[in-house]
Design a protein around this motif. Sequence first.
Motif, PDB file in Angstrom:
ATOM      1  N   GLU A  79      70.121  41.958  76.362  1.00 29.38           N
ATOM      2  CA  GLU A  79      69.864  42.991  75.353  1.00 29.38           C
ATOM      3  C   GLU A  79      68.687  43.868  75.787  1.00 29.38           C
ATOM      4  O   GLU A  79      67.599  43.375  76.047  1.00 29.38           O
ATOM      5  CB  GLU A  79      69.545  42.317  74.019  1.00 29.38           C
ATOM      6  CG  GLU A  79      69.452  43.248  72.863  1.00 29.38           C
ATOM      7  CD  GLU A  79      70.787  43.863  72.508  1.00 29.38           C
ATOM      8  OE1 GLU A  79      70.798  45.050  72.170  1.00 29.38           O
ATOM      9  OE2 GLU A  79      71.819  43.159  72.576  1.00 29.38           O
ATOM     10  N   TYR A 137      63.871  49.679  72.121  1.00 27.60           N
ATOM     11  CA  TYR A 137      65.214  49.637  71.538  1.00 27.60           C
ATOM     12  C   TYR A 137      65.377  48.393  70.664  1.00 27.60           C
ATOM     13  O   TYR A 137      64.702  47.384  70.867  1.00 27.60           O
ATOM     14  CB  TYR A 137      66.278  49.597  72.646  1.00 27.60           C
ATOM     15  CG  TYR A 137      66.261  50.829  73.512  1.00 27.60           C
ATOM     16  CD1 TYR A 137      67.101  51.893  73.242  1.00 27.60           C
ATOM     17  CD2 TYR A 137      65.389  50.937  74.588  1.00 27.60           C
ATOM     18  CE1 TYR A 137      67.081  53.035  74.029  1.00 27.60           C
ATOM     19  CE2 TYR A 137      65.358  52.072  75.375  1.00 27.60           C
ATOM     20  CZ  TYR A 137      66.209  53.114  75.091  1.00 27.60           C
ATOM     21  OH  TYR A 137      66.179  54.237  75.867  1.00 27.60           O
ATOM     22  N   TYR A 138      66.319  48.474  69.732  1.00 27.07           N
ATOM     23  CA  TYR A 138      66.620  47.351  68.848  1.00 27.07           C
ATOM     24  C   TYR A 138      68.093  47.452  68.447  1.00 27.07           C
ATOM     25  O   TYR A 138      68.641  48.553  68.391  1.00 27.07           O
ATOM     26  CB  TYR A 138      65.720  47.408  67.606  1.00 27.07           C
ATOM     27  CG  TYR A 138      65.699  46.147  66.806  1.00 27.07           C
ATOM     28  CD1 TYR A 138      65.002  45.031  67.247  1.00 27.07           C
ATOM     29  CD2 TYR A 138      66.385  46.064  65.604  1.00 27.07           C
ATOM     30  CE1 TYR A 138      64.976  43.859  66.512  1.00 27.07           C
ATOM     31  CE2 TYR A 138      66.374  44.901  64.857  1.00 27.07           C
ATOM     32  CZ  TYR A 138      65.664  43.808  65.314  1.00 27.07           C
ATOM     33  OH  TYR A 138      65.646  42.654  64.592  1.00 27.07           O
ATOM     34  N   ARG A 139      68.693  46.327  68.165  1.00 23.59           N
ATOM     35  CA  ARG A 139      70.086  46.329  67.716  1.00 23.59           C
ATOM     36  C   ARG A 139      70.100  46.319  66.184  1.00 23.59           C
ATOM     37  O   ARG A 139      69.547  45.421  65.560  1.00 23.59           O
ATOM     38  CB  ARG A 139      70.839  45.114  68.266  1.00 23.59           C
ATOM     39  CG  ARG A 139      72.333  45.195  67.985  1.00 23.59           C
ATOM     40  CD  ARG A 139      73.091  44.169  68.782  1.00 23.59           C
ATOM     41  NE  ARG A 139      73.103  44.482  70.202  1.00 23.59           N
ATOM     42  CZ  ARG A 139      73.928  45.354  70.787  1.00 23.59           C
ATOM     43  NH1 ARG A 139      74.809  46.002  70.079  1.00 23.59           N
ATOM     44  NH2 ARG A 139      73.873  45.552  72.084  1.00 23.59           N
ATOM     45  N   GLN A 168      80.142  46.304  73.641  1.00 20.97           N
ATOM     46  CA  GLN A 168      79.242  46.544  72.526  1.00 20.97           C
ATOM     47  C   GLN A 168      79.557  47.896  71.912  1.00 20.97           C
ATOM     48  O   GLN A 168      79.881  48.840  72.620  1.00 20.97           O
ATOM     49  CB  GLN A 168      77.794  46.506  73.010  1.00 20.97           C
ATOM     50  CG  GLN A 168      77.445  45.167  73.601  1.00 20.97           C
ATOM     51  CD  GLN A 168      76.041  45.176  74.192  1.00 20.97           C
ATOM     52  OE1 GLN A 168      75.368  46.182  74.220  1.00 20.97           O
ATOM     53  NE2 GLN A 168      75.618  44.026  74.658  1.00 20.97           N
ATOM     54  N   LEU A 184      76.941  54.093  69.912  1.00 25.89           N
ATOM     55  CA  LEU A 184      76.380  54.866  68.816  1.00 25.89           C
ATOM     56  C   LEU A 184      77.163  56.176  68.736  1.00 25.89           C
ATOM     57  O   LEU A 184      77.078  57.019  69.630  1.00 25.89           O
ATOM     58  CB  LEU A 184      74.897  55.141  69.062  1.00 25.89           C
ATOM     59  CG  LEU A 184      74.175  55.955  68.000  1.00 25.89           C
ATOM     60  CD1 LEU A 184      74.147  55.202  66.663  1.00 25.89           C
ATOM     61  CD2 LEU A 184      72.759  56.269  68.467  1.00 25.89           C
ATOM     62  N   GLY A 241      74.686  45.896  64.745  1.00 25.71           N
ATOM     63  CA  GLY A 241      75.491  45.635  65.933  1.00 25.71           C
ATOM     64  C   GLY A 241      75.419  46.705  67.005  1.00 25.71           C
ATOM     65  O   GLY A 241      76.060  46.592  68.042  1.00 25.71           O
ATOM     66  N   VAL A 242      74.632  47.765  66.774  1.00 28.26           N
ATOM     67  CA  VAL A 242      74.543  48.888  67.711  1.00 28.26           C
ATOM     68  C   VAL A 242      73.109  48.986  68.247  1.00 28.26           C
ATOM     69  O   VAL A 242      72.151  48.972  67.483  1.00 28.26           O
ATOM     70  CB  VAL A 242      74.928  50.217  67.026  1.00 28.26           C
ATOM     71  CG1 VAL A 242      74.846  51.382  68.001  1.00 28.26           C
ATOM     72  CG2 VAL A 242      76.316  50.119  66.409  1.00 28.26           C
ATOM     73  N   ARG A 243      72.984  49.081  69.568  1.00 28.95           N
ATOM     74  CA  ARG A 243      71.657  49.245  70.177  1.00 28.95           C
ATOM     75  C   ARG A 243      71.217  50.694  70.003  1.00 28.95           C
ATOM     76  O   ARG A 243      71.936  51.625  70.371  1.00 28.95           O
ATOM     77  CB  ARG A 243      71.680  48.885  71.655  1.00 28.95           C
ATOM     78  CG  ARG A 243      70.299  48.992  72.283  1.00 28.95           C
ATOM     79  CD  ARG A 243      70.248  48.650  73.753  1.00 28.95           C
ATOM     80  NE  ARG A 243      71.291  49.250  74.528  1.00 28.95           N
ATOM     81  CZ  ARG A 243      72.298  48.572  75.110  1.00 28.95           C
ATOM     82  NH1 ARG A 243      72.380  47.269  75.003  1.00 28.95           N
ATOM     83  NH2 ARG A 243      73.201  49.210  75.809  1.00 28.95           N
ATOM     84  N   VAL A 244      70.012  50.856  69.421  1.00 26.46           N
ATOM     85  CA  VAL A 244      69.491  52.190  69.136  1.00 26.46           C
ATOM     86  C   VAL A 244      68.029  52.286  69.561  1.00 26.46           C
ATOM     87  O   VAL A 244      67.314  51.289  69.586  1.00 26.46           O
ATOM     88  CB  VAL A 244      69.616  52.541  67.632  1.00 26.46           C
ATOM     89  CG1 VAL A 244      71.074  52.689  67.220  1.00 26.46           C
ATOM     90  CG2 VAL A 244      68.912  51.505  66.765  1.00 26.46           C
TER      91      VAL A 244
END
Length: 189
Positions: A123, A148-150, A2, A5, A153-156
Amino acid sequence: DQPALTSYRAHRRLEAVTMGGTMRGVIEAATYIDEQGMFRFDILREEGSMLIRDQVLRKALQNEQENYNKREVSQVELTPRNYAFEVDRSSDDRDTITIRMRPRRASPMLLTGTLEVTRSGGELIRVDGTPAELPSWWTRRVDIIRRYYRIGGVRVPIEMSSTASIRVAGESTFRMTYEYSAINGRPVE
């Protein structure tokens, strides 16, 4: 597999309340990781108690800046180097899986608690816990939730909140939310 960030721009709102609701402070800040990989912030707006703004909210951003820029974030990442993980089998009938996490060392930056991940894809959605070591004598207990949320395409992280029992001040709350405008050089729609 994945994407990590590596850079972002986000508007953050930080709010803290203490002394039975009589003291409250708010800071809104532009936060970003620049081209050199350094965390920066600019205060956009602030209101409420100067004590709360300076000693809690601004200090939270300054501590994040110092830890990130010294590359100390690897010391608190959710990895087997920092934590022992165990799947909670009581979550077998849900759409999410609960994983218990136990820090491998005492630190106010590491949490004892749980992770919640989606069953399909693993996730990361949420982390709940208490610090493995209290940050000071003044703090009796702290409960922390991180969500957290994607995005792109990036989990932040999208939210961090805590409730603490503080000697003299009583119950105190802290909440920080993130609204991203760019992630890894790409605008967020």
